[in-house]
Design a protein around this motif. Structure first.
Motif, PDB file in Angstrom:
ATOM      1  N   ARG A  97       0.678  -1.188  -0.002  1.00  0.00           N
ATOM      2  CA  ARG A  97       0.004   0.031   0.099  1.00  0.00           C
ATOM      3  C   ARG A  97       0.852   1.446   0.031  1.00  0.00           C
ATOM      4  O   ARG A  97       1.766   1.357   1.075  1.00  0.00           O
ATOM      5  N   LEU A  98       0.728   2.294  -0.969  1.00  0.00           N
ATOM      6  CA  LEU A  98       1.123   3.615  -1.028  1.00  0.00           C
ATOM      7  C   LEU A  98       2.606   3.518  -1.660  1.00  0.00           C
ATOM      8  O   LEU A  98       3.258   4.457  -1.405  1.00  0.00           O
ATOM      9  N   THR A  99       2.936   2.316  -1.978  1.00  0.00           N
ATOM     10  CA  THR A  99       4.504   2.400  -2.350  1.00  0.00           C
ATOM     11  C   THR A  99       4.491   3.081  -3.743  1.00  0.00           C
ATOM     12  O   THR A  99       5.834   3.978  -3.944  1.00  0.00           O
ATOM     13  N   THR A 100       3.652   2.988  -4.643  1.00  0.00           N
ATOM     14  CA  THR A 100       3.618   3.780  -5.777  1.00  0.00           C
ATOM     15  C   THR A 100       3.732   5.380  -5.671  1.00  0.00           C
ATOM     16  O   THR A 100       4.437   6.158  -6.152  1.00  0.00           O
ATOM     17  N   GLN A 101       2.981   5.705  -4.648  1.00  0.00           N
ATOM     18  CA  GLN A 101       2.664   7.081  -4.145  1.00  0.00           C
ATOM     19  C   GLN A 101       3.920   7.608  -3.716  1.00  0.00           C
ATOM     20  O   GLN A 101       4.439   8.845  -3.843  1.00  0.00           O
ATOM     21  N   ALA A 102       4.438   6.848  -2.795  1.00  0.00           N
ATOM     22  CA  ALA A 102       5.817   7.270  -2.203  1.00  0.00           C
ATOM     23  C   ALA A 102       6.807   7.291  -3.118  1.00  0.00           C
ATOM     24  O   ALA A 102       7.739   8.057  -2.967  1.00  0.00           O
ATOM     25  N   ALA A 103       6.942   6.293  -4.089  1.00  0.00           N
ATOM     26  CA  ALA A 103       7.961   6.545  -5.054  1.00  0.00           C
ATOM     27  C   ALA A 103       7.768   7.758  -5.863  1.00  0.00           C
ATOM     28  O   ALA A 103       8.793   8.491  -6.455  1.00  0.00           O
ATOM     29  N   GLU A 104       6.651   8.308  -6.188  1.00  0.00           N
ATOM     30  CA  GLU A 104       6.039   9.354  -6.991  1.00  0.00           C
ATOM     31  C   GLU A 104       6.558  10.539  -6.384  1.00  0.00           C
ATOM     32  O   GLU A 104       7.206  11.259  -6.960  1.00  0.00           O
ATOM     33  N   ARG A 105       6.324  10.543  -5.009  1.00  0.00           N
ATOM     34  CA  ARG A 105       6.845  11.777  -3.914  1.00  0.00           C
ATOM     35  C   ARG A 105       8.301  11.792  -3.986  1.00  0.00           C
ATOM     36  O   ARG A 105       8.896  12.941  -3.976  1.00  0.00           O
ATOM     37  N   GLU A 109      10.509  14.984  -5.329  1.00  0.00           N
ATOM     38  CA  GLU A 109      11.273  15.809  -4.481  1.00  0.00           C
ATOM     39  C   GLU A 109      12.753  15.804  -5.045  1.00  0.00           C
ATOM     40  O   GLU A 109      13.309  16.757  -4.871  1.00  0.00           O
ATOM     41  N   ALA A 110      12.984  14.923  -5.697  1.00  0.00           N
ATOM     42  CA  ALA A 110      14.315  14.930  -6.660  1.00  0.00           C
ATOM     43  C   ALA A 110      14.271  15.738  -7.980  1.00  0.00           C
ATOM     44  O   ALA A 110      15.113  15.608  -8.780  1.00  0.00           O
ATOM     45  N   ASP A 111      12.973  16.324  -8.000  1.00  0.00           N
ATOM     46  CA  ASP A 111      12.971  17.081  -9.417  1.00  0.00           C
ATOM     47  C   ASP A 111      13.237  16.376 -10.587  1.00  0.00           C
ATOM     48  O   ASP A 111      13.700  16.925 -11.359  1.00  0.00           O
ATOM     49  N   VAL A 112      12.624  15.069 -10.514  1.00  0.00           N
ATOM     50  CA  VAL A 112      12.755  14.308 -11.865  1.00  0.00           C
ATOM     51  C   VAL A 112      11.537  14.895 -12.645  1.00  0.00           C
ATOM     52  O   VAL A 112      10.294  14.634 -12.297  1.00  0.00           O
ATOM     53  N   SER A 113      11.951  14.759 -13.855  1.00  0.00           N
ATOM     54  CA  SER A 113      10.937  15.407 -14.996  1.00  0.00           C
ATOM     55  C   SER A 113       9.594  14.481 -15.197  1.00  0.00           C
ATOM     56  O   SER A 113      10.057  13.085 -14.750  1.00  0.00           O
ATOM     57  N   ARG A 114       8.578  14.697 -15.395  1.00  0.00           N
ATOM     58  CA  ARG A 114       7.368  13.948 -15.666  1.00  0.00           C
ATOM     59  C   ARG A 114       7.782  12.410 -16.607  1.00  0.00           C
ATOM     60  O   ARG A 114       7.411  11.514 -16.251  1.00  0.00           O
ATOM     61  N   LEU A 119       9.330   6.468 -16.600  1.00  0.00           N
ATOM     62  CA  LEU A 119      10.356   5.577 -17.058  1.00  0.00           C
ATOM     63  C   LEU A 119      10.741   4.591 -15.769  1.00  0.00           C
ATOM     64  O   LEU A 119      11.554   3.503 -15.850  1.00  0.00           O
ATOM     65  N   VAL A 120      10.767   5.478 -14.489  1.00  0.00           N
ATOM     66  CA  VAL A 120      11.715   4.542 -13.539  1.00  0.00           C
ATOM     67  C   VAL A 120      10.818   4.299 -12.135  1.00  0.00           C
ATOM     68  O   VAL A 120      11.100   3.618 -11.424  1.00  0.00           O
ATOM     69  N   ILE A 121       9.389   4.854 -12.488  1.00  0.00           N
ATOM     70  CA  ILE A 121       8.337   4.739 -11.193  1.00  0.00           C
ATOM     71  C   ILE A 121       8.127   3.416 -10.475  1.00  0.00           C
ATOM     72  O   ILE A 121       8.250   3.136  -9.611  1.00  0.00           O
ATOM     73  N   ASP A 122       8.026   2.343 -11.637  1.00  0.00           N
ATOM     74  CA  ASP A 122       7.826   1.039 -11.120  1.00  0.00           C
ATOM     75  C   ASP A 122       8.999   0.380 -10.850  1.00  0.00           C
ATOM     76  O   ASP A 122       8.883  -0.322  -9.859  1.00  0.00           O
ATOM     77  N   LYS A 123      10.179   0.580 -11.032  1.00  0.00           N
ATOM     78  CA  LYS A 123      11.372   0.067 -10.623  1.00  0.00           C
ATOM     79  C   LYS A 123      11.570   0.412  -9.382  1.00  0.00           C
ATOM     80  O   LYS A 123      11.911  -0.207  -8.308  1.00  0.00           O
TER      81      LYS A 123
END
Length: 138
Positions: A97-105, A109-114, A119-123
């Protein structure tokens, strides 16, 4: 013992691997899948298991916030069952629960472009699932 973590989605599977001591998780790959064409990436996961000498797989289980199992979690459970049957190694389901949201956050915070986030959120979610499992079991 190396452990693999998987974040199974409807379009991709994020893959992470632990170090040999089972302390840290590193993201290694995102595998494209196509549910309609019945191509789920099992062969590539098996190749990675063999390559990295993995002895256990942790599959994220996306439970609802009220602890119930929805359609996505049912798909993850089925994926885990098929993977265990195909590889012969233990597959554990882990509350994600919430890991994808935590990864997105984390990526925001690291200012990675959309575009790069996609490309990396699932990893990164796979890393978070596996690291959570490692932390709880060490």
């Amino acid at each position: 013992m190396k452990i693999m973590g998987l974040d199974v989605g409807s379009k991709t599977v994020g893959v992470a691997i632990s170090d040999a001591l089972g302390w840290t998780a590193q993201g290694i790959e995102i595998i494209s899948i196509n549910e309609e064409a019945k191509q789920f990436g099992y062969n590539r996961v098996k190749e990675l298991i063999d390559l990295h000498e993995v002895e256990k797989v942790v599959v994220g289980l996306p439970k609802n916030m009220n602890n119930t199992i929805g359609p996505r979690a049912e798909s993850s459970k089925k994926y885990a069952e098929v993977l265990e049957a195909r590889t012969g190694i233990p597959v554990v389901l882990w509350d994600e629960r919430l890991t994808t949201q935590a990864a997105e956050r984390t990526l925001l915070e690291a200012d990675v472009s959309r575009k790069k986030r996609k490309l990396v959120i699932d990893k990164l979610a796979a890393v978070m699932i596996l690291q959570s499992y490692l932390d709880a079991n060490n």
